[in-house]
Each structure stands twice: as structure tokens, then as C-alpha cells.
Scaffold this active site. Structure first.
Site, PDB file in Angstrom:
ATOM      1  N   HIS A  23      -4.741  -4.576  -0.669  1.00 42.94           N
ATOM      2  CA  HIS A  23      -4.136  -3.509  -1.462  1.00 42.94           C
ATOM      3  C   HIS A  23      -3.520  -3.980  -2.856  1.00 42.94           C
ATOM      4  O   HIS A  23      -3.673  -4.070  -3.902  1.00 42.94           O
ATOM      5  CB  HIS A  23      -3.507  -2.387  -0.996  1.00 42.94           C
ATOM      6  CG  HIS A  23      -4.447  -1.446  -0.006  1.00 42.94           C
ATOM      7  ND1 HIS A  23      -5.368  -0.583  -0.455  1.00 42.94           N
ATOM      8  CD2 HIS A  23      -4.604  -1.696   1.470  1.00 42.94           C
ATOM      9  CE1 HIS A  23      -5.946  -0.175   0.525  1.00 42.94           C
ATOM     10  NE2 HIS A  23      -5.447  -0.599   1.781  1.00 42.94           N
ATOM     11  N   GLU A  83       0.788  -1.271   0.103  1.00 42.36           N
ATOM     12  CA  GLU A  83       0.125   0.058  -0.295  1.00 42.36           C
ATOM     13  C   GLU A  83       0.872   1.401  -0.038  1.00 42.36           C
ATOM     14  O   GLU A  83       1.075   1.967   0.893  1.00 42.36           O
ATOM     15  CB  GLU A  83      -0.955   0.007   1.200  1.00 42.36           C
ATOM     16  CG  GLU A  83      -2.019   0.989   1.291  1.00 42.36           C
ATOM     17  CD  GLU A  83      -2.886   1.227   2.543  1.00 42.36           C
ATOM     18  OE1 GLU A  83      -2.523   0.312   3.423  1.00 42.36           O
ATOM     19  OE2 GLU A  83      -3.708   1.931   2.328  1.00 42.36           O
TER      20      GLU A  83
END
Ligand SMILES: *[C@@H]1O[C@H](CO)[C@@H](O)[C@H](O)[C@H]1NC(C)=O
Ligand SMILES: *[C@@H]1O[C@H](CO)[C@@H](O)[C@H](O)[C@H]1NC(C)=O
Length: 381
Positions: free
Chosen positions: A255, A230
């Protein structure tokens, strides 16, 4: 958030405190709470509201402490540090409300209701399983919280037979041993383990390698669902997390924003059939990308990389359920060639890449397909 302020803060015995760093804390207490390091003076909300001329304005200001929503995101949040600071403050502010034991029950039920209204059939929720408290100060442990989530889910599925259920991905800072035990004691409710928080300012998975190797050493099963990549900084230690997550046999990648620029990790993920959990709105609000047409997942999607859609923290972003993120994935990331098949694949992936055992996946898929066919018949062709 609307419900937290309009309903929960109106319950009796709710105290509020405004901190020096312009945040807010809440506490339910039978007696006026004593000062503590972050809170010099507590006020009973009922009394405070009685003194205020404009309760609606006051309630709106409370809501602003609990979300990132603003009319001017670029002005108010000029960079990632500023937006993350507000993000983390909002979690702390909400905690005093949500971790009050009676509120947690209602809150979880209410959350399931909101998801169900958005046509979600099944939930995998990351939760730190906070300890909860009673009015008299009694503290319940994480097992209590897990049991409560289980009870509420059972009640909710009884009230809504088309809802398949909910499982928890336990996200506690590196407390692997504890997670192994919880997964052993609650195999139906605990899907696995993750660590959450801001990756860019946290420790790497590699740093926790000894703890994360525990399950394999003990011969225990603890599926991992790591947040990884992320970040939009290439070449940092944090940027390596995706590869480590895959080497630790993660079941999905939370993510995976950085995945597109790591060819080896991408190949490995595809080979192991590990899906990324794409969170378009979260990535935009937390300033990894501004225009979603530039999101690295556009590359992943065009290559047919395994992918599911997640809303991350919808109430903090001023959205709800999952439809907003599906919309963004469809329009922003799918581009002009996205079609009904794109939506179908993304929805089916939610079940395909879930932590459900095979027989429940099959059951879920059958139930979903019936709904899908009805949706297509009603809306198309
Ligand atoms: C507050 O929420 C609870 C649980 O959802 C509900 O039963 C109750 O009626 C609500 N109270 C008000 C005043 O809206
Ligand atoms: C990951 O899975 C492989 C293949 O099943 C296994 O050999 C390896 O030990 C696992 N790694 C960890 C860290 O559990």
C-alpha cells in the site's frame, strides 16, 4: 466467489450455519457438527437447498456474504469501520470452505487459472498459511499448506508452460521464528514475511521490534514485505509504520498510501529502491479515497517513484486478476499524460521489484518482453 458458491458449496458433506451477527459459516464434516460458540445449529446444505424454492436467490445471498460488492457502496458502507467489519466477516465466512484440504487444492489451482487468463505470468501471494482440515476432523499444519501450494504450482506450471511460478509472502501475526524456519525449508516457495490486517486498529511495527529484529540477530535471512501506511490519518503511530518498515529493510511496501506525505521516508525508499504496492481499487473500496484522481500515488507516479500494481483482494471487491487495477492506475492515477510507456513501466516493474533471484528475473523479463512486443505489434501503430 462464484465458483466457491456454485461449485464448492454443492459438494457433499457441506454444512452451513447463520450466526447471530448475520454472518455465515461453512464446514465440511462426515457427521453433523456439534454447536460451537459462534454457531448453534448447522444445516446440511444439500438438505436445506432441497427445502428452498429459490436456490438461485439463496446462492446469491451466500455470495453476498463472501464479497463487499454492492450497488450502493456509500449507503451500505458509510465509513471505514463499517466496511472493514464486513471485509473481515467475509474472510471468516470463506475460511470454512477454503481451509477444507481438498478444496484448498482446487481453490489454489482455480486462482492461478484466473490470474493466468488475465495474462499474469508470475504471482507473489500473501498468505497466512491457514491450517486445513479433512472430513474426519484431521488437521494439517502450515507446512502441509505450503507443500500443497508448492505441488499445485508445479502442476499448474507443467500444464501452462508460459507461467513462471508463484511464491508466498508468509503473513502470520508476528510469528517471525516460524517464518524463518519456513523460509529455510522452502526457499523456492517462501519469498518472505509480512503482517496483515487493518493497520489502523492494529499494533505498530515498532511494537513488534524485538521479534522483527530476530532474523538479523540470528544471522538468518528473512526478507520483509511489510504492509505499511494503509491509512489516511496523519501523525498517528500507525502513520509511522512506513519509516519503520524501511528501517527494517523491507523489500517492498504494501500500500504505502501514506508515503507521499512523509518526505524523509520517500527519499529513503527511493534511495533503497523500495517499491510501493499500489492497490487502487482496494483503497477506494475500503474508503481511503473516493476519486482516484486524488490518490496520493498520483504524486508518487509523477515523481517516478518505484511502484508496482496489486489487486489486494480481488474476489472480495468483485473484480478478478489485475487488469481492473491496471486500468484504474492508468486512467485514475496516471491522468491524461499516461501512455503506453506508463503501462510498459508498470508491467516491467512487476518483475523488477519481485522477490525472484536475478537469473529468474532475467528469464521473466525476456519472456515478458516477447509478449509485450507481440501486444504492441497487434494493437498499435
Ligand atoms: C468443480 O470444480 C472442480 C475443480 O475446478 C472441477 O473439476 C469440477 O468439474 C467442478 N464441478 C462442477 C459440478 O462444476
Ligand atoms: C538493514 O540493512 C542495513 C544495511 O545492509 C544493515 O546495516 C542493518 O542492520 C539492517 N537492519 C535490520 C534491522 O536488519
Amino acid at each position: 466467489v462464484d465458483w466457491l458458491v456454485k461449485n464448492v458449496t454443492y459438494r457433499p458433506h457441506c454444512y452451513v450455519c447463520f450466526t447471530w451477527d448475520s454472518s455465515v459459516r461453512f464446514l465440511f464434516s462426515a457427521r453433523p457438527p456439534p454447536p460451537r460458540w459462534d454457531c448453534f445449529s448447522w444445516q446440511l446444505l444439500q438438505t436445506l437447498r432441497g427445502k428452498l424454492g429459490d436456490p438461485t436467490g439463496f446462492d446469491n445471498s451466500l455470495m453476498q456474504h463472501l464479497t463487499l460488492f454492492t450497488q450502493d457502496p456509500d449507503g451500505e458502507y458509510p465509513n471505514q469501520d463499517v466496511v472493514w467489519e464486513k471485509f473481515e466477516k467475509a474472510f471468516i465466512a470463506a475460511a470454512g470452505l477454503i481451509t477444507h484440504a481438498p478444496v484448498l487444492r482446487d481453490y489454489f489451482y482455480k486462482g492461478l487459472e484466473e490470474l493466468h487468463q488475465d495474462n499474469i505470468m508470475y504471482l507473489e501471494l500473501r498468505s497466512g498459511l491457514s491450517r486445513t482440515y479433512e472430513l474426519d476432523g484431521t488437521i494439517h499444519d502450515k507446512v502441509w499448506t505450503l507443500k500443497t501450494l508448492q505441488e499445485v504450482t508445479t502442476k499448474f506450471t507443467a500444464d501452462h508452460p508460459d507461467f513462471l511460478g508463484a511464491r508466498v509472502i508468509v503473513s502470520v501475526k508476528a510469528a517471525v521464528q516460524e517464518a524463518i524456519q519456513l523460509q529455510k525449508d522452502f526457499p523456492d516457495v517462501v519469498a518472505g514475511f509480512d503482517m496483515v490486517g487493518r493497520e489502523d486498529s492494529g499494533r505498530t511495527l515498532w511494537y513488534f521490534r524485538e521479534a522483527l529484529s530476530l532474523p538479523a540477530e540470528l544471522g538468518a535471512t528473512l526478507p520483509y514485505f511489510f504492509h505499511a501506511g494503509e491509512t489516511d490519518d496523519e501523525g498517528t503511530d500507525i502513520d509511522q509504520n512506513i519509516l519503520d518498515a524501511l528501517l527494517f529493510n523491507t523489500s517492498r511496501i504494501g500500500h504505502g498510501y501514506a508515503l507521499a506525505r512523509h518526505p524523509l521516508s520517500k527519499e529513503l525508499a527511493k534511495k533503497k529502491n523500495v517499491a510501493v504496492e499500489l492497490c487502487p481499487i482496494s483503497n477506494q473500496v475500503l474508503k481511503l479515497v473516493s476519486d482516484l484522481r486524488n490518490h496520493p500515488a498520483t504524486v508518487l507516479m509523477s515523481e517516478g517513484h518505484p511502484m508496482v500494481i496489486s489487486s489486494d483482494d480481488p474476489s472480495l471487491f468483485g473484480t478478478s486478476g489485475l487488469s481492473y487495477d491496471f486500468y484504474q492506475a492508468f486512467v485514475g492515477i496516471g491522468g491524461f499524460k499516461a501512455n503506453l510507456g506508463t503501462l510498459k513501466e508498470l508491467a516491467a516493474n512487476s518483475i523488477r521489484y519481485s522477490s525472484l533471484p536475478a537469473h529468474l528475473k532475467e528469464k521473466g523479463h525476456v519472456a515478458w518482453e516477447t509478449k509485450w512486443d507481440a501486444f504492441v505489434a497487434d494493437n498499435c501503430c
